[in-house]
Design a protein around this motif. Sequence first.
Motif, PDB file in Angstrom:
ATOM      1  N   ARG A 113      -6.944  -2.408  -6.750  1.00 35.23           N
ATOM      2  CA  ARG A 113      -7.679  -2.921  -5.425  1.00 35.23           C
ATOM      3  C   ARG A 113      -5.962  -3.457  -4.844  1.00 35.23           C
ATOM      4  N   TYR A 114      -5.311  -4.091  -5.983  1.00 37.68           N
ATOM      5  CA  TYR A 114      -4.703  -5.130  -6.404  1.00 37.68           C
ATOM      6  C   TYR A 114      -3.510  -4.160  -6.127  1.00 37.68           C
ATOM      7  N   GLU A 117      -3.560  -2.113  -2.010  1.00 39.04           N
ATOM      8  CA  GLU A 117      -3.527  -3.376  -1.080  1.00 39.04           C
ATOM      9  C   GLU A 117      -2.005  -3.655  -1.150  1.00 39.04           C
ATOM     10  N   GLU A 118      -2.121  -4.385  -2.410  1.00 39.84           N
ATOM     11  CA  GLU A 118      -0.151  -5.647  -2.580  1.00 39.84           C
ATOM     12  C   GLU A 118       0.563  -4.948  -2.538  1.00 39.84           C
ATOM     13  N   SER A 561      -3.880   2.710   1.169  1.00 41.46           N
ATOM     14  CA  SER A 561      -3.316   1.348   1.692  1.00 41.46           C
ATOM     15  C   SER A 561      -3.540   1.158   2.812  1.00 41.46           C
ATOM     16  N   ARG A 562      -4.278   1.444   3.909  1.00 40.18           N
ATOM     17  CA  ARG A 562      -4.410   2.314   5.728  1.00 40.18           C
ATOM     18  C   ARG A 562      -5.736   1.957   5.962  1.00 40.18           C
ATOM     19  N   LYS A 565      -9.624  -1.743   2.435  1.00 39.52           N
ATOM     20  CA  LYS A 565      -9.016  -3.065   2.609  1.00 39.52           C
ATOM     21  C   LYS A 565     -10.380  -4.026   2.400  1.00 39.52           C
ATOM     22  N   THR A 566     -10.132  -4.890   1.319  1.00 39.63           N
ATOM     23  CA  THR A 566     -11.071  -6.084   0.887  1.00 39.63           C
ATOM     24  C   THR A 566     -11.766  -7.065   2.136  1.00 39.63           C
TER      25      THR A 566
END
Length: 568
Positions: A113-114, A117-118, A561-562, A565-566
């Motif tokens: 996830r990191y 998302e980043e 990424s879209r 989301k956490t």
Amino acid sequence: MATNLVSKSNTVSDIWAHFGFEADDKGQPGNLDKAICRIHRTEVSVSRGNTTNLRSHLRINHTVAFAGLGSTSSRPSTSGQQRQLGVSDAFARGAKYQSGSNRWRALTDSVTRYLVEEMVPFRTVEKPAFKAMLHEFDKQYVLPDRKYFSQTAIPEKYLSVKDGVIQELKYVDYFSVIADMWSSINNMPYMSLTIHYLRANWELISKCLETVFTPESHTADNLAEALRSSYQEWSLDERKLQRTTDNGANIVAAVRKLGWTWLNCFGHNLHLALTNLMKTEKDRTARAMGVCRNLVTAFSQSWQKKKKLQKEQVEHNLPQHGLVLVSCAWGTKQKMVARILEQIPAIRRVLMDDRRSQHLIPTWQDIEVLESINAALKKVADFTAALSSEKTVTVSSVLPVLQLLTEDILLPTNEDTELTRNIKQKMIEVLKDKYSAPGSQQLLAKASFIDPRHKADINPQHDTKDALLEEMLAMPEERRDIGGGEAAMSEEALDLHSDLLAWWRDNQARFPLLSKVARKYLTVCATSTPSERVFSVAGNIVTPLRSSLKPDKVNMLVFLSRNMKTGK
């Protein structure tokens, strides 16, 4: 029995938090074979430190306290001395998590996830500082290498999230889709596809479906085939479709070739109007716009000029704003011009102190041109921003906005310069032309009819009412309450700031058939801005340092990424 109990020293098990001993004359435990329950002061036999009886006592008499006991956890000794780990504890803490264990999967998923998302490169997991940080957090976790994340973790996460989106789309009654083209930093062409729909609770949802590599020539036939393939990939029912696209001739031709409903982008229509006007008035506008771009470049590339500008802003009591970098969108051109005009006193003062930059100081003729351009564009910019939202309904506001612009805001005034009047007139012509098609007019009229916020702004024609009535009659549900459309017209107009979707959620039972028609049209987007936001994400992923990413990885990373989301 004594009221104060003393704790046994050097204890390991957390069970001892609930038991103590009567103290002797020296304040030490008197009889270590007789523990006292701290909850009910009950005496429990203990043999050589064995805690079995203690656990049985809590399990039978104090279930809440017993439930709070950990199977292997421990607490600090009450004597304040740091206890030594038991053999089993020490062994467990030295062992690494097995690949595939629940804990290993949870930690690996967090790293995945990191990365997504980043939007950081896969090689991040092999950087010594990153590995050392994770080791400090949990010494039992062994971080997989970049190949695992690239070839296993990301594809698995993509398939999992994709399956969730597909399952949700099965229960969607209507949706709209936006398609647009984009080129990466290494000039690889992609087509993005975003979908917009209402959930059962009338929540408006936007998802990125694909960022597809399209190496073939972008003819109408090829793009039509790419769109058709995407629909099949996502099992989308074309009968539930409304759509919005950019005004690119090739993609418009592809949509028409497929026979799909089409609504062009409001923002792009304004961009075309401004671009055409600038070409027509090139002799009058080219120098002033060039000065603007040169000023922005000069200040963005010099930290000294930025520092001096901040100082002069304070001296001239101006807002602490930086200059605006312009993109291809017409709205950023307006923001660039407006910011230059706002900061012109400070800009002049900075440039006057630098001989090499004095040629960048705008002349009074430049300022006059910029003021004329801004006067025509500044009010329109606010409407474009409102119609670019993904979180609120926008299509129902297009017709009222068009009427307001063409019949009021863009009409020439006595204070307008000739250039301002020309820009306004060009915008009116383009907007009327782009929305003149009968299909577009009917779609916009229907969307406005079912939006009670615009009751006072729009007087629906009989053919609009008749068309909506036909759609209600064609609904598969039992034909009842057909007059709901007429009843809706008698409703009090809502405030423009009211939540339209909340109103429909609360009133769908009153207008059951019209509410289903509303769900069809309220998903349509007024602009193609959602696709442009996808391009922004893609640009942060396909950077110069990641320009060798394969197209399938680009698609996966942009999609995740879209859509992932956490906390959402």
